[in-house]
Design a protein around this motif. Sequence first.
Motif, PDB file in Angstrom:
ATOM      1  N   THR A  94      37.305  28.499  36.155  1.00  0.00           N
ATOM      2  CA  THR A  94      38.501  29.273  36.172  1.00  0.00           C
ATOM      3  C   THR A  94      39.734  29.859  36.682  1.00  0.00           C
ATOM      4  O   THR A  94      39.720  29.246  37.127  1.00  0.00           O
ATOM      5  CB  THR A  94      37.263  30.893  37.131  1.00  0.00           C
ATOM      6  OG1 THR A  94      36.180  30.591  36.630  1.00  0.00           O
ATOM      7  CG2 THR A  94      38.090  31.964  36.929  1.00  0.00           C
ATOM      8  N   PHE A 117      36.077  35.402  43.586  1.00  0.00           N
ATOM      9  CA  PHE A 117      35.131  34.364  43.498  1.00  0.00           C
ATOM     10  C   PHE A 117      34.785  34.189  45.127  1.00  0.00           C
ATOM     11  O   PHE A 117      35.146  32.831  44.920  1.00  0.00           O
ATOM     12  CB  PHE A 117      35.749  33.727  42.474  1.00  0.00           C
ATOM     13  CG  PHE A 117      36.010  34.060  41.501  1.00  0.00           C
ATOM     14  CD1 PHE A 117      34.933  33.978  40.724  1.00  0.00           C
ATOM     15  CD2 PHE A 117      37.107  34.786  40.932  1.00  0.00           C
ATOM     16  CE1 PHE A 117      35.059  34.125  39.002  1.00  0.00           C
ATOM     17  CE2 PHE A 117      36.683  35.191  39.748  1.00  0.00           C
ATOM     18  CZ  PHE A 117      36.144  35.399  38.657  1.00  0.00           C
ATOM     19  N   SER A 124      35.428  25.889  39.616  1.00  0.00           N
ATOM     20  CA  SER A 124      34.242  26.143  38.642  1.00  0.00           C
ATOM     21  C   SER A 124      35.173  26.012  37.159  1.00  0.00           C
ATOM     22  O   SER A 124      34.534  26.021  35.782  1.00  0.00           O
ATOM     23  CB  SER A 124      33.878  26.880  38.890  1.00  0.00           C
ATOM     24  OG  SER A 124      34.521  28.358  38.440  1.00  0.00           O
ATOM     25  N   ARG A 144      43.393  27.694  39.640  1.00  0.00           N
ATOM     26  CA  ARG A 144      42.006  27.394  39.021  1.00  0.00           C
ATOM     27  C   ARG A 144      41.257  27.070  39.977  1.00  0.00           C
ATOM     28  O   ARG A 144      41.456  26.511  41.334  1.00  0.00           O
ATOM     29  CB  ARG A 144      42.288  26.009  38.606  1.00  0.00           C
ATOM     30  CG  ARG A 144      41.416  25.160  37.403  1.00  0.00           C
ATOM     31  CD  ARG A 144      40.622  23.867  37.203  1.00  0.00           C
ATOM     32  NE  ARG A 144      42.360  24.122  35.789  1.00  0.00           N
ATOM     33  CZ  ARG A 144      43.424  23.058  36.521  1.00  0.00           C
ATOM     34  NH1 ARG A 144      43.274  22.160  37.368  1.00  0.00           N
ATOM     35  NH2 ARG A 144      44.699  22.961  35.501  1.00  0.00           N
TER      36      ARG A 144
END
Length: 160
Positions: free
Chosen positions: A55, A85, A53, A50
């Motif tokens: 995500t 990311f 953010s 995780r």
Amino acid sequence: MQKQKIQFEISYLKPQDLSVADTELLASAHEALNTSYSPYSNFKVGAALRLASGTIVQGSNQENASFPAGLCAERVAVFQAGVRFPGEVIETIAIAVSGGSLPATPAAPCGNCRQAILEYELRQDRPIRYLLAAGNETVVAIPSTRDLLPLGFDSSYLKQ
């Protein structure tokens, strides 16, 4: 002679003790087991991490007939997060295993994964928490990669 004792704490949690977010992350790690390519060891590993953010990024182990040319689930997830990311903080990584002869305690990341994840932890200057699961009995929580790899190799060894 000087001695130093290195210690860390781990927590053994029951599934009902987990937050909703941690339960979701572990479910994602278990789901990632379905994409494991492990015809040689029959030991499936799924990882889900995780980001700050919220995500979730998954990974699974990918074996190769030319051992050890494959990749572990943890590195697949972490490297994928780093590419998709960049610069986002990894908060927690959940790791689920199945197959083989499962130990009473869930499996922790291998040395290569610990070193690779330590690099991310150092870059973000924030610990990455671990949730380790084997089956649905007990979850092991570890606060940081530094706990798993207290004498890790870092860039300070490379400075001139």
